[in-house]
Scaffold this motif. Structure first.
Motif, PDB file in Angstrom:
ATOM      1  N   ASN A  88      -4.989  -6.347  -2.294  1.00 49.73           N
ATOM      2  CA  ASN A  88      -5.029  -6.012  -0.877  1.00 49.73           C
ATOM      3  C   ASN A  88      -6.386  -6.322  -0.248  1.00 49.73           C
ATOM      4  N   THR A 146       1.699  -9.056  -4.965  1.00 47.96           N
ATOM      5  CA  THR A 146       0.702  -8.107  -4.486  1.00 47.96           C
ATOM      6  C   THR A 146       1.376  -6.977  -3.720  1.00 47.96           C
ATOM      7  N   ALA A 147       0.658  -5.878  -3.533  1.00 49.50           N
ATOM      8  CA  ALA A 147       1.220  -4.684  -2.924  1.00 49.50           C
ATOM      9  C   ALA A 147       1.646  -4.939  -1.478  1.00 49.50           C
ATOM     10  N   TYR A 149       1.764  -4.104   2.006  1.00 49.42           N
ATOM     11  CA  TYR A 149       1.231  -3.435   3.191  1.00 49.42           C
ATOM     12  C   TYR A 149       1.815  -4.146   4.418  1.00 49.42           C
ATOM     13  N   GLU A 162       9.130  -7.318  -0.403  1.00 53.06           N
ATOM     14  CA  GLU A 162       9.156  -6.280  -1.428  1.00 53.06           C
ATOM     15  C   GLU A 162       8.875  -6.950  -2.775  1.00 53.06           C
ATOM     16  N   SER A 185       0.380  -8.590 -11.729  1.00 53.82           N
ATOM     17  CA  SER A 185       0.923  -7.596 -10.811  1.00 53.82           C
ATOM     18  C   SER A 185      -0.167  -6.755 -10.173  1.00 53.82           C
ATOM     19  N   HIS A 186      -0.407  -6.979  -8.878  1.00 50.83           N
ATOM     20  CA  HIS A 186      -1.304  -6.093  -8.133  1.00 50.83           C
ATOM     21  C   HIS A 186      -0.449  -5.084  -7.373  1.00 50.83           C
ATOM     22  N   LEU A 187       0.331  -4.312  -8.115  1.00 53.29           N
ATOM     23  CA  LEU A 187       1.288  -3.385  -7.515  1.00 53.29           C
ATOM     24  C   LEU A 187       1.008  -1.930  -7.841  1.00 53.29           C
ATOM     25  N   GLY A 188       0.334  -1.669  -8.948  1.00 55.44           N
ATOM     26  CA  GLY A 188       0.102  -0.297  -9.360  1.00 55.44           C
ATOM     27  C   GLY A 188       0.955   0.083 -10.549  1.00 55.44           C
ATOM     28  N   GLU A 191       4.803   1.047 -10.141  1.00 54.68           N
ATOM     29  CA  GLU A 191       5.614  -0.128  -9.836  1.00 54.68           C
ATOM     30  C   GLU A 191       5.772  -1.013 -11.076  1.00 54.68           C
ATOM     31  N   HIS A 209      -4.522  -2.579  -9.134  1.00 56.84           N
ATOM     32  CA  HIS A 209      -4.346  -1.860  -7.875  1.00 56.84           C
ATOM     33  C   HIS A 209      -4.624  -0.368  -7.998  1.00 56.84           C
ATOM     34  N   THR A 210      -4.045   0.305  -8.988  1.00 55.07           N
ATOM     35  CA  THR A 210      -4.276   1.746  -9.138  1.00 55.07           C
ATOM     36  C   THR A 210      -5.413   2.048 -10.100  1.00 55.07           C
TER      37      THR A 210
END
Length: 298
Positions: A88, A146-147, A149, A162, A185-188, A191, A209-210
């Motif tokens: 992000n 990516t996440a 937003y 999504e 994966s930059h999703l967390g 996810e 991400h997280t």
């Protein structure tokens, strides 16, 4: 008499970073480590790939702000990365023009399947997937996302989809072209766990991400999840052993290396200070000038 058959196993090495956030104090050691490991694996004729999972850029650092993130790309180039996805910070803290030109001159691939222009077309600087082939002919599909937003990306002129659905779609698209599928994966972490439950086609998920840390990875069904925390405190290493007779995965394991364990050199501190100086010098450039004073109205 029992006869033990010795398996003919090939090794693939994956190295990864995530959420560096322009914390460059350890970068000279990380870059040197990756070069050393690649040379080591090349000499052993073992495949080696290096990935970043996003948020390498963070505009809090003068080097990043002064170079509009292009300095980060130069650092990734010099460290020998093969592919990255965006976080992000790259995606929504930069203007559309800045992101559109960020990776000009990159020596690595940007893999991202859930970001498009508003007309649904992929920008020229990314690829929805990338397939690499080892010298032995093994094919490795790399996908990334990516996440989401949604509002931020829309205001900047992007369309974000999504991510789990997009990843499952592209994994299905390349399943017959690849022997292994790796996800950036930059999703967390939550996810990532859901994705592993929903898509058995993905063999390894490199997470971000997280800012979660998996010292030895985490298995969800048959998918290995890996992540290295934040700020370059750790680098990740995954070893995948392949049965060379049928190209099936025999074993996969993850570990992290604390950068404090990596060798330092005297010039490392100067190299980090040089980045700060280069950023400060870039920020001193005049971008606007008014002949008359601008009054402040309270």
């Amino acid at each position: 008499l029992g006869i033990t058959m010795k398996r003919n196993l090939e090794k693939i090495h994956l190295y990864h970073t995530n959420d560096i956030h322009s914390h460059f104090d350890s970068w000279p050691k990380i870059s040197r480590y990756f070069h050393t490991q690649r040379q080591l694996h090349n000499s052993a004729q073992e495949a080696c790939f290096i990935f970043d999972i996003g948020d390498h850029v963070d505009r809090y650092h003068p080097f990043t702000e002064g170079t509009s993130g292009k300095g980060n790309v130069a650092l990734l180039n010099s460290a020998g990365y093969d592919a990255v996805t965006i976080g992000n910070n790259e995606g929504i803290t930069m203007s559309k023009k800045a992101l559109d030109t960020l990776y000009v001159g990159a020596d690595f691939d940007v893999v991202l399947c859930n970001l498009t222009d508003t007309d649904g077309s992929f920008p020229k600087w990314l690829e929805p997937y990338k397939i690499y082939e080892t010298t032995d002919g093994l094919t490795i599909g790399v996908i990334g996302a990516t996440a989401m937003y949604t509002d931020f990306y829309a205001k900047l002129g992007w369309r974000i989809e999504e991510p789990r659905q997009a990843l499952k779609k592209v994994a299905e698209q390349i399943r017959h072209k690849t022997d292994i599928i790796i996800c950036l994966s930059h999703l967390g972490v939550n996810e990532d766990r859901l994705l592993a439950e929903e898509c058995e086609l993905i063999d390894v998920i490199l997470g971000a991400h997280t800012h979660h840390l998996f010292p030895e990875g985490e298995m969800v069904n048959d998918t290995l999840l890996a992540a290295t925390g934040k700020f370059g405190e750790y680098v990740g290493h995954i070893e995948i052993r392949i049965d060379a007779d049928d190209w099936k995965i025999f074993e996969k394991k993850a570990e992290v290396v604390h950068v404090s364990e990596l060798k330092s050199k005297e010039e490392d501190i100067q190299e980090v200070n040089d980045l700060i100086q280069a950023g400060n010098e870039a920020l001193e450039e005049n971008v606007f000038y008014m002949k008359s004073p601008l009054k402040q109205h309270l």
